[in-house]
Design a protein around this motif. Structure first.
Motif, PDB file in Angstrom:
ATOM      1  N   SER A   6     -42.367  31.259   3.340  1.00 59.21           N
ATOM      2  CA  SER A   6     -43.592  30.523   3.673  1.00 59.21           C
ATOM      3  C   SER A   6     -44.290  31.159   4.865  1.00 59.21           C
ATOM      4  CB  SER A   6     -43.267  29.074   4.027  1.00 59.21           C
ATOM      5  OG  SER A   6     -42.640  28.447   2.966  1.00 59.21           O
ATOM      6  N   SER A   7     -43.509  31.470   5.877  1.00 61.33           N
ATOM      7  CA  SER A   7     -44.064  32.074   7.085  1.00 61.33           C
ATOM      8  C   SER A   7     -44.691  33.426   6.766  1.00 61.33           C
ATOM      9  CB  SER A   7     -42.948  32.224   8.127  1.00 61.33           C
ATOM     10  OG  SER A   7     -43.288  33.184   9.083  1.00 61.33           O
ATOM     11  N   LEU A   8     -43.997  34.205   5.938  1.00 61.67           N
ATOM     12  CA  LEU A   8     -44.491  35.535   5.575  1.00 61.67           C
ATOM     13  C   LEU A   8     -45.829  35.437   4.852  1.00 61.67           C
ATOM     14  CD1 LEU A   8     -42.289  38.218   3.764  1.00 61.67           C
ATOM     15  CD2 LEU A   8     -44.766  38.200   3.779  1.00 61.67           C
ATOM     16  N   ILE A   9     -45.871  34.571   3.866  1.00 63.86           N
ATOM     17  CA  ILE A   9     -47.080  34.450   3.050  1.00 63.86           C
ATOM     18  C   ILE A   9     -48.241  33.889   3.875  1.00 63.86           C
ATOM     19  CG2 ILE A   9     -48.043  33.130   1.110  1.00 63.86           C
ATOM     20  CD1 ILE A   9     -45.138  33.682  -0.178  1.00 63.86           C
ATOM     21  N   GLU A  10     -47.902  32.978   4.781  1.00 64.41           N
ATOM     22  CA  GLU A  10     -48.926  32.449   5.679  1.00 64.41           C
ATOM     23  C   GLU A  10     -49.516  33.560   6.568  1.00 64.41           C
ATOM     24  OE1 GLU A  10     -49.120  29.220   9.241  1.00 64.41           O
ATOM     25  OE2 GLU A  10     -47.532  28.886   7.765  1.00 64.41           O
ATOM     26  N   ASP A  11     -48.623  34.401   7.105  1.00 64.87           N
ATOM     27  CA  ASP A  11     -49.087  35.514   7.945  1.00 64.87           C
ATOM     28  C   ASP A  11     -49.981  36.463   7.152  1.00 64.87           C
ATOM     29  OD1 ASP A  11     -47.614  34.505  10.001  1.00 64.87           O
ATOM     30  OD2 ASP A  11     -46.367  36.283  10.310  1.00 64.87           O
ATOM     31  N   LEU A  12     -49.525  36.798   5.945  1.00 64.98           N
ATOM     32  CA  LEU A  12     -50.283  37.732   5.114  1.00 64.98           C
ATOM     33  C   LEU A  12     -51.682  37.177   4.820  1.00 64.98           C
ATOM     34  CD1 LEU A  12     -50.242  40.391   3.523  1.00 64.98           C
ATOM     35  CD2 LEU A  12     -49.198  39.166   1.612  1.00 64.98           C
ATOM     36  N   ASP A  13     -51.732  35.890   4.495  1.00 71.99           N
ATOM     37  CA  ASP A  13     -53.031  35.248   4.252  1.00 71.99           C
ATOM     38  C   ASP A  13     -53.921  35.327   5.494  1.00 71.99           C
ATOM     39  OD1 ASP A  13     -52.288  34.613   1.698  1.00 71.99           O
ATOM     40  OD2 ASP A  13     -51.837  32.503   2.115  1.00 71.99           O
ATOM     41  N   LYS A  14     -53.316  35.076   6.644  1.00 73.22           N
ATOM     42  CA  LYS A  14     -54.101  35.112   7.886  1.00 73.22           C
ATOM     43  C   LYS A  14     -54.625  36.521   8.190  1.00 73.22           C
ATOM     44  CE  LYS A  14     -52.178  31.196  10.476  1.00 73.22           C
ATOM     45  NZ  LYS A  14     -51.210  30.847  11.541  1.00 73.22           N
ATOM     46  N   VAL A  15     -53.765  37.532   7.973  1.00 75.66           N
ATOM     47  CA  VAL A  15     -54.205  38.910   8.215  1.00 75.66           C
ATOM     48  C   VAL A  15     -55.420  39.217   7.336  1.00 75.66           C
ATOM     49  CG1 VAL A  15     -53.602  41.354   7.905  1.00 75.66           C
ATOM     50  CG2 VAL A  15     -51.969  39.803   9.004  1.00 75.66           C
ATOM     51  N   ARG A  16     -55.319  38.810   6.066  1.00 77.78           N
ATOM     52  CA  ARG A  16     -56.421  39.120   5.130  1.00 77.78           C
ATOM     53  C   ARG A  16     -57.661  38.287   5.412  1.00 77.78           C
ATOM     54  NH1 ARG A  16     -52.499  40.498   0.083  1.00 77.78           N
ATOM     55  NH2 ARG A  16     -52.192  42.668   0.737  1.00 77.78           N
ATOM     56  N   LYS A  17     -57.449  37.085   5.912  1.00 78.31           N
ATOM     57  CA  LYS A  17     -58.593  36.209   6.189  1.00 78.31           C
ATOM     58  C   LYS A  17     -59.309  36.626   7.485  1.00 78.31           C
ATOM     59  CE  LYS A  17     -59.825  31.321   6.634  1.00 78.31           C
ATOM     60  NZ  LYS A  17     -59.277  30.009   6.986  1.00 78.31           N
ATOM     61  N   HIS A  18     -58.509  36.887   8.542  1.00 76.08           N
ATOM     62  CA  HIS A  18     -59.112  37.136   9.852  1.00 76.08           C
ATOM     63  C   HIS A  18     -59.294  38.619  10.162  1.00 76.08           C
ATOM     64  CE1 HIS A  18     -58.751  32.915  10.569  1.00 76.08           C
ATOM     65  NE2 HIS A  18     -57.434  32.942  10.415  1.00 76.08           N
ATOM     66  N   SER A  19     -58.618  39.462   9.393  1.00 75.00           N
ATOM     67  CA  SER A  19     -58.744  40.909   9.579  1.00 75.00           C
ATOM     68  C   SER A  19     -58.668  41.300  11.062  1.00 75.00           C
ATOM     69  CB  SER A  19     -60.084  41.359   8.976  1.00 75.00           C
ATOM     70  OG  SER A  19     -60.045  42.733   8.721  1.00 75.00           O
ATOM     71  N   SER A  44     -57.917  45.378  10.568  1.00 70.25           N
ATOM     72  CA  SER A  44     -58.989  46.293  10.947  1.00 70.25           C
ATOM     73  C   SER A  44     -58.468  47.235  12.024  1.00 70.25           C
ATOM     74  CB  SER A  44     -60.161  45.466  11.480  1.00 70.25           C
ATOM     75  OG  SER A  44     -61.243  46.286  11.809  1.00 70.25           O
ATOM     76  N   PRO A  45     -58.299  48.523  11.709  1.00 69.04           N
ATOM     77  CA  PRO A  45     -57.723  49.448  12.688  1.00 69.04           C
ATOM     78  C   PRO A  45     -58.780  50.075  13.585  1.00 69.04           C
ATOM     79  CG  PRO A  45     -57.981  50.550  10.571  1.00 69.04           C
ATOM     80  CD  PRO A  45     -58.559  49.164  10.415  1.00 69.04           C
ATOM     81  N   VAL A  46     -58.436  50.316  14.833  1.00 68.54           N
ATOM     82  CA  VAL A  46     -59.253  51.218  15.642  1.00 68.54           C
ATOM     83  C   VAL A  46     -58.318  52.136  16.411  1.00 68.54           C
ATOM     84  CG1 VAL A  46     -59.560  49.754  17.718  1.00 68.54           C
ATOM     85  CG2 VAL A  46     -61.259  51.473  17.152  1.00 68.54           C
ATOM     86  N   MET A  47     -58.638  53.418  16.397  1.00 72.46           N
ATOM     87  CA  MET A  47     -57.905  54.427  17.136  1.00 72.46           C
ATOM     88  C   MET A  47     -58.796  54.864  18.296  1.00 72.46           C
ATOM     89  SD  MET A  47     -56.434  54.231  14.183  1.00 72.46           S
ATOM     90  CE  MET A  47     -54.745  54.306  13.592  1.00 72.46           C
ATOM     91  N   ALA A  48     -58.341  54.676  19.516  1.00 73.29           N
ATOM     92  CA  ALA A  48     -59.154  55.066  20.670  1.00 73.29           C
ATOM     93  C   ALA A  48     -58.221  55.349  21.822  1.00 73.29           C
ATOM     94  CB  ALA A  48     -60.130  53.958  21.034  1.00 73.29           C
ATOM     95  N   HIS A  49     -58.380  56.520  22.446  1.00 71.30           N
ATOM     96  CA  HIS A  49     -57.480  56.880  23.538  1.00 71.30           C
ATOM     97  C   HIS A  49     -58.196  57.475  24.743  1.00 71.30           C
ATOM     98  CE1 HIS A  49     -57.384  60.151  20.422  1.00 71.30           C
ATOM     99  NE2 HIS A  49     -57.868  60.797  21.445  1.00 71.30           N
TER     100      HIS A  49
END
Lengths: 265, 265, 265
Positions: A6-19, A44-49
């Protein structure tokens, strides 16, 4: 469905929803894969150094990933600046001590990051976690053959010393906060033959900890997703080239049904 | 089985058995492919270019690969430091003079590497080898159309001047120690349409020379493996995207049976 | 065949016949993809950012591509040097203001490039073009939700202010010289899930403007090629891994017949 799933699927949904925006200061070898792994899972990735902008960038990010795979003095400075800002903002920091133990410089830098950045989560293979724990106890070098038991004990000790979660990647992944130890049994040996697979794991942990305050569970959930995607990718791979491509596709496709079907308790 | 093939198969077995660590100071474009090519063939890649650690890193490596594809002053300094340490330890050095002849800076750096690092093996395309030989004779620039004959003569001269082995990649690859010339007839034109294919060849030479003291044969064996994997990859490719992926898969799968079936004497 | 398609096919033929050298000073994430995209379409890529050689390199190139995705002070200096030389030689400059609006540093650098390099073409997504136009009017920051209309108006204004062509990538791509506005309807949403797709678009524009003095048409033609290749790639992709690979294959295969079949007027 059990609580873990449940926790895993909830996290996955949140990642996809909130990006969530994941700010990576990472190595030159894996930047492309890491960015694509984060995009595949819905983050959403950002690479910045650049020293001039890392504080601004981390201020709009939901997680910071530090990876010393191809470190240099300028990147290390950027990591310390970004981490300091992340600490002020309570933004989680995930640290990947790539190759620690191989050179004195990596040991010094890894110790600096441990001391000054106080990562929320550390992820490495058994050798790296062992080397890191030893750095902590002021010894140098890394054993090439590492027993899982030793790695687990040192991982727990490391987690306690720095009040963080430690992930040891391997045939079985171990995730510990110094007290509890969780195990991930999904995965495939072909993952070790693709460069930057560990770095992708670290970045995915960044995406999950960005949406879940329970740090232990977030790290565990990310590693289960890694393991299932890796297994499914390997099933249709004929070498490390197709493995790398399939892995992104499987991350892209993974969902509740796939997780339930392939999760190994 | 002829002696050439025996040597090749023996080298391949040794690479897979001993998984030699190949230290690459290479360009930003190809790091991922190069690491994956080394992993595919069974070697262990490390990319490290910090001035603070290159001497330590090369000390635990079995070969050093220098590639000036995206050089800058800091990387050049790292290359010279690493090569000096490699020389002290009798660790073989493979040099890839990417783009030499295109700018005065590349010519200067290439000459510096030739003079100070005394590479064990140099690999380039005909234009690069020609430009490098001219650098050696104090002229600048590169001819865009190069006859194979001219490249071979200059390659032999270069090999003699620097007591090294020179590999000229092309439709036919030529490998020379200044006296003998070996030819590799395997390969495919689609390889030229994938960025970093030459860089992968150079890295594979590093893996083979790490396990074989006969430098001429090691370079030859690596180029045969490149050629066969390239041919098989092209057979199922529909563009340079799938070519890049297939190439890694073919390197991963290559074995005695495949080599015997596809080797062109 | 309409005039638009004639121009596109003529450009494509010229790129493949003359294989123009495109000099890229670009970010660390996408170098490999960008080089392969240029090779796929038939152009010749070079990635070079050493201050010591960028002027020499751009002198033998037919287009210069500047991309600030992973900028640092040294790369910015190299960009300004290369652009200045390009201006002297009337070599077209294509600018990709990746992430402008996200940090003050990016805004400052982007403005510096706009003022000092006077790009021939600017390509970005709606947020970036909007941020860039605001930089121009001395405000900072970027709106996360951007209406296409606003982006078009700002794009026109930006094109007028700098006497350049501006490309806004999105579901529909808009290309404007400040007066005329062209629209590209080809494309696929999966392109947004592959890192560096926009950077590849910018590089392809470099290849097309290298063979076509009509800057507006060159940019338009490149974007149509991007869109068609993206659509065809997505049709057989099962995630962003295979999408990235297929996209290169489709660029490699694209020809007159494919363009005529899939072009959306």
């Amino acid at each position: 469905m059990n609580a873990q799933l449940s926790s895993l699927i909830e996290d996955l949904d949140k990642v996809r929803k909130h990006s969530p925006l994941v700010h990576n200061i990472t190595n030159d070898v894996v930047m492309n894969n890491t960015a694509n792994a984060l995009l595949a899972i819905g983050a959403s990735p950002v690479m910045a150094h650049a020293i001039e902008e890392v504080e601004d960038m981390v201020s709009i990010a939901s997680a910071l990933v530090l990876n010393i795979g191809t470190l240099d003095s300028s990147k290390v400075k950027a990591m310390l600046l970004a981490a300091n800002k992340a600490k002020q903002l309570n933004t989680p920091i995930v640290f990947d001590p790539v190759g620690v133990g191989a050179t004195a410089y990596r040991n010094t830098v890894a110790e600096q990051i441990l001391q000054q950045c106080k990562p929320t989560i550390i992820r490495g293979n058994a050798s790296e976690i062992m080397a890191l724990a030893k750095v902590n106890t002021k010894t140098k070098g890394v054993d090439s053959t590492v027993s899982s038991d030793s790695a687990i004990d040192l991982a727990k000790q490391l987690a306690k010393s720095y009040a963080c979660v430690v992930v040891v990647s391997g045939e079985i992944d171990y995730i510990t906060d110094g007290k509890e130890i969780l195990e991930v049994k999904n995965g495939h040996t072909l993952m070790q033959r693709v460069t930057g697979m560990g770095c992708s794991a670290t970045a995915l942990i960044g995406a999950f900890v960005a949406v879940n305050n329970d740090v232990l569970k977030a790290a565990y959930n990310a590693m289960v997703v890694m393991g299932i995607a890796g297994e499914l990718a390997a099933a249709n791979a004929s070498g490390n080239g197709s493995m790398q491509v399939n892995f992104l596709d499987e991350l892209y496709k993974i969902d509740q049904a796939i997780i339930k079907m392939y999760f190994k308790a």
